[in-house]
Scaffold this active site. Structure first.
Site, PDB file in Angstrom:
ATOM      1  N   SER A  66       0.802  -1.229   0.000  1.00 46.55           N
ATOM      2  CA  SER A  66       0.000   0.000   0.000  1.00 46.55           C
ATOM      3  C   SER A  66       0.837   1.282   0.000  1.00 46.55           C
ATOM      4  CB  SER A  66      -0.932  -0.070   1.205  1.00 46.55           C
ATOM      5  OG  SER A  66      -1.848   0.975   1.202  1.00 46.55           O
ATOM      6  N   ASP A 285      -1.486   1.436  -3.747  1.00 44.96           N
ATOM      7  CA  ASP A 285      -2.255   0.357  -4.376  1.00 44.96           C
ATOM      8  C   ASP A 285      -3.668   0.810  -4.734  1.00 44.96           C
ATOM      9  OD1 ASP A 285      -3.053   0.499  -1.730  1.00 44.96           O
ATOM     10  OD2 ASP A 285      -3.369  -1.656  -1.526  1.00 44.96           O
ATOM     11  N   ASP A 287      -6.274   2.113  -3.127  1.00 42.93           N
ATOM     12  CA  ASP A 287      -7.506   1.896  -2.366  1.00 42.93           C
ATOM     13  C   ASP A 287      -7.809   3.063  -1.428  1.00 42.93           C
ATOM     14  OD1 ASP A 287      -5.570   1.382  -0.483  1.00 42.93           O
ATOM     15  OD2 ASP A 287      -6.310  -0.606   0.084  1.00 42.93           O
ATOM     16  N   ASN A 381      -8.474   8.569   6.535  1.00 44.07           N
ATOM     17  CA  ASN A 381      -7.333   8.475   5.622  1.00 44.07           C
ATOM     18  C   ASN A 381      -7.725   8.267   4.151  1.00 44.07           C
ATOM     19  OD1 ASN A 381      -7.951   5.724   5.328  1.00 44.07           O
ATOM     20  ND2 ASN A 381      -6.531   5.095   6.920  1.00 44.07           N
ATOM     21  N   ARG A 504      -4.422   4.954  21.168  1.00 43.98           N
ATOM     22  CA  ARG A 504      -4.604   3.530  20.868  1.00 43.98           C
ATOM     23  C   ARG A 504      -3.296   2.958  20.321  1.00 43.98           C
ATOM     24  NH1 ARG A 504      -4.829   3.336  15.322  1.00 43.98           N
ATOM     25  NH2 ARG A 504      -5.229   1.110  15.208  1.00 43.98           N
ATOM     26  N   SER A 506      -1.100   1.200  17.773  1.00 46.67           N
ATOM     27  CA  SER A 506      -1.164   1.021  16.326  1.00 46.67           C
ATOM     28  C   SER A 506      -1.245  -0.460  15.999  1.00 46.67           C
ATOM     29  CB  SER A 506       0.073   1.632  15.678  1.00 46.67           C
ATOM     30  OG  SER A 506       0.260   1.080  14.389  1.00 46.67           O
ATOM     31  N   ARG A 513      -0.673   5.659  19.047  1.00 51.85           N
ATOM     32  CA  ARG A 513      -1.070   6.895  18.370  1.00 51.85           C
ATOM     33  C   ARG A 513      -1.995   7.694  19.274  1.00 51.85           C
ATOM     34  NH1 ARG A 513       0.957   5.818  13.490  1.00 51.85           N
ATOM     35  NH2 ARG A 513       0.499   3.814  12.523  1.00 51.85           N
TER      36      ARG A 513
HETATM   37  C1  16G Z   1      -4.345  -0.622   7.978  1.00 50.94           C
HETATM   38  C2  16G Z   1      -5.791  -0.616   7.596  1.00 50.94           C
HETATM   39  C3  16G Z   1      -6.316   0.785   7.533  1.00 50.94           C
HETATM   40  C4  16G Z   1      -6.074   1.477   8.856  1.00 50.94           C
HETATM   41  C5  16G Z   1      -4.629   1.397   9.260  1.00 50.94           C
HETATM   42  C6  16G Z   1      -4.449   1.892  10.667  1.00 50.94           C
HETATM   43  C7  16G Z   1      -6.953  -2.110   6.073  1.00 50.94           C
HETATM   44  C8  16G Z   1      -7.003  -2.678   4.692  1.00 50.94           C
HETATM   45  N1  16G Z   1      -5.980  -1.242   6.293  1.00 50.94           N
HETATM   46  O1  16G Z   1      -3.567  -0.009   7.000  1.00 50.94           O
HETATM   47  O2  16G Z   1      -7.664   0.725   7.254  1.00 50.94           O
HETATM   48  O3  16G Z   1      -6.450   2.820   8.790  1.00 50.94           O
HETATM   49  O4  16G Z   1      -4.204   0.046   9.216  1.00 50.94           O
HETATM   50  O5  16G Z   1      -3.124   1.761  11.019  1.00 50.94           O
HETATM   51  O6  16G Z   1      -7.757  -2.434   6.926  1.00 50.94           O
HETATM   52  P1  16G Z   1      -2.657   1.878  12.539  1.00 50.94           P
HETATM   53  O7  16G Z   1      -3.320   0.769  13.302  1.00 50.94           O
HETATM   54  O8  16G Z   1      -1.182   1.768  12.473  1.00 50.94           O
HETATM   55  O9  16G Z   1      -3.099   3.215  13.040  1.00 50.94           O
HETATM   56 ZN    ZN Z   2      -3.690   1.142   0.173  1.00 52.83          ZN
END
Ligand code: 16G
Ligand code: ZN
Length: 536
Positions: A66, A285, A287, A381, A504, A506, A513
């Site tokens: 991604s 990617d 999305d 995001n 929370r 990450s 974060r």
């Molecule tokens: C992943 C998740 C995204 C989320 C991010 C949070 C999918 C496909 N991707 O990239 O949606 O915003 O994690 O990241 O679910 P974090 O837990 O490091 O904050």
């Molecule tokens: Zn992506």
């Protein structure tokens, strides 16, 4: 036994990184590309089992990291309807990925018993990858695992993540009453372009759109999509593609793309856009999608996932009312704790629609969206989409229009069902959706931004010794542990006008974060700093 032998032999070609523990997280497995061989091998084995368990339905495997830097890569599984892998199977993936290579065939056998897989069932797997240099090696590993287990497979080469989700859903619905489209890349373009034409009946896009493709797979795919779309003269849609260099491997996501724009709150340094030019960025990617522009006073203005959600919800709400079916459709919006408080207020008080807050991660939002007839979900995001229930499809299709205006609204809704990638958030599909809505409303990005004013917010990344002690509840808006921290955060946020903050762990990085928002920039910054200090 022959198969066990084949697995054991194929596995011996790889070396498992020492001392590394793998975890199938919110985005599958993701790390430095060098470390991924054995993980991808394990995912290949599991994909075959998943397909057999589901009586030979197609399972997707996407090789991508991604928005991560070019040297990373990752792999994730896609379930038959184009959804994220069922949660229970994440633990099987983790188990298999951590098995020592000399035991992987045994662990595979144990899993077959544990999951109760009928091995005589057929297995079918479709896979694709983004443009990362390491992708071809990893696809080779995947191929080896699928070959060793005699799985039928389709190598779809380069694709955006949402394109693969689309193809998987199409393959599994082919010939059923839920047929989703032609299971090919071309079918994807044709479906989107045809739906876009229908949505655009009687309206025109105003002004060009510059799309930053993060130097990822979205670049060539957007260029391809444009060939299918109506010409700029016809629809007004005039797309300028930038940052579409997929030749230089280091340029991927480098100082460009949706994640850069959202986290840095600025346009890519390479941007040549002028004041008020409408711009959008995809991630590596494709999305995720965010919009932005620079205003007359050179201030950067971001229109993120919250904005896209509110725009889509307001448009669909209007169409449902104008079509006379608002009473029959439960329309709702799904957000995470990161959604700006003003967006939530706007949805509840102005649009008068219900909002559900879920944990971060697409699967959580998607799941909650299915509780509505029309579920609009977006992460701030820029990842999101709209889901339509069976009831919604039936109502939209079968309602007899009582006036030409009602008929137009019903036709627009029908077209939206096809324009929106309901399997997963899709930047290309979402982009056409936003362009169509702006055209219908006759809005520029300025009018879009004027619907509500974001509260100033701040995101801080805090390095901690052990992030696993940070246990959240209430859709990650509160912490139950470490003891006492939640009370501290609440007492801090109560000192600020419109203060709201949470911390929370990450799911993708070794850090906690902290998010904070408040009525003014200085208050938001101050609150974030104080909560971050309380977390440390
Ligand atoms: C992943 C998740 C995204 C989320 C991010 C949070 C999918 C496909 N991707 O990239 O949606 O915003 O994690 O990241 O679910 P974090 O837990 O490091 O904050
Ligand atoms: Zn992506």
């Amino acid at each position: 036994p022959a198969q066990k032998q084949a697995i054991a032999e194929a596995a011996l070609k790889y070396v498992k990184p020492e001392g590394k523990v793998f975890q199938y997280g919110t985005a599958g497995f993701r790390m430095k590309a060098d470390l991924l061989n054995t993980v991808v091998f394990a995912v290949g084995l599991l994909a075959g089992l998943r397909s057999k368990k589901l009586s030979g339905q197609w399972i997707g495997v996407m090789v991508t990291a991604s928005h991560n830097p070019a040297e990373d890569n990752g792999v994730k599984l896609i379930d038959p309807m184009g959804e994220m892998l069922e949660a229970e199977w994440e633990t099987y993936a983790t188990k298999l990925a951590n098995a020592p290579l000399e035991k992987i065939a045994d662990v595979y056998d144990e899993l077959i018993k544990e999951i109760d897989v009928k091995m005589e069932n057929p297995a079918r797997v479709a896979f694709a990858r983004d443009t990362r240099a390491s992708g071809s090696r990893l696809v080779g590993v995947l191929n080896a695992a699928l070959t060793a287990t005699e799985v039928e497979f389709a190598d779809l080469k380069f694709m955006t993540t949402p394109q693969l989700h689309y193809v998987v859903r199409c393959k599994n619905t082919l010939g059923t009453q839920y047929e989703y489209g032609e299971p090919t890349e071309q079918g994807y373009y044709e479906k989107l372009a045809e739906a876009f034409k229908r949505v655009m009946k009687g309206v025109k896009v105003k002004g060009a759109l510059t799309v930053d493709c993060a130097n990822g797979v979205g670049g060539p795919k957007l260029r391809e999509l444009i060939k299918y779309l109506p010409s700029a003269e016809e629809s007004g849609l005039d797309i300028k593609v930038v940052n579409d260099d997929v030749i230089n491997p280091d340029s991927l996501n480098f100082e460009c793309g949706a994640d850069y724009v959202k986290t840095k709150q600025r346009a890519p340094p390479s941007s040549k856009a002028g004041a008020l030019d409408r711009c959008a960025s995809l991630d590596g990617d494709a999305d995720r999608l965010v919009y932005y522009y620079v205003d007359e006073s050179s201030v950067f203005r971001l229109l993120d996932g919250d904005r896209i959600a509110t725009l889509a919800a307001s448009f669909i709400g209007d169409l449902a009312r104008n079509a006379g079916i608002a009473q029959k459709l439960k329309i709702g919006v799904v957000q995470t704790a990161y959604a700006n408080g003003s967006s939530t207020d706007y949805i509840e008080k102005v649009l008068k629609l219900p909002v559900i807050c879920t944990n971060t991660g697409v699967k959580h939002l998607h799941h909650a969206a299915l509780r509505f007839d029309v579920g609009v979900y977006f992460e701030a995001n820029g990842h999101g989409t709209v889901t339509f229930s069976e009831n919604a499809l039936k109502v939209i299709k079968s309602t007899e229009p009582q006036s030409p205006a009602q008929q137009r609204s019903l036709e627009s809704l029908q077209a939206l069902v096809d324009l929106i990638n309901q399997a997963v958030g899709d930047a290309l599909s979402d982009m056409l959706l936003v362009e169509a809505i702006l055209a219908h409303k006759g809005w520029s990005t300025k009018e879009w931004l004027a619907t509500y004013t974001d509260l100033p917010s701040r995101l801080v990344r805090v390095e901690v010794n052990d992030r696993s002690i940070f246990k959240a509840y209430d859709a990650e808006r509160k912490l139950e542990s470490p003891a006492g921290l939640q009370i501290k955060i609440e007492s801090l946020q109560s000192r600020y006008n419109k203060g709201r903050s949470f911390a929370r762990a990450s799911g993708t990085e070794d850090a906690v974060r902290v998010y904070a928002e408040a009525a003014s920039r200085s208050e938001a910054d101050d609150l974030a700093t104080r909560v971050a200090n309380a977390v440390r």
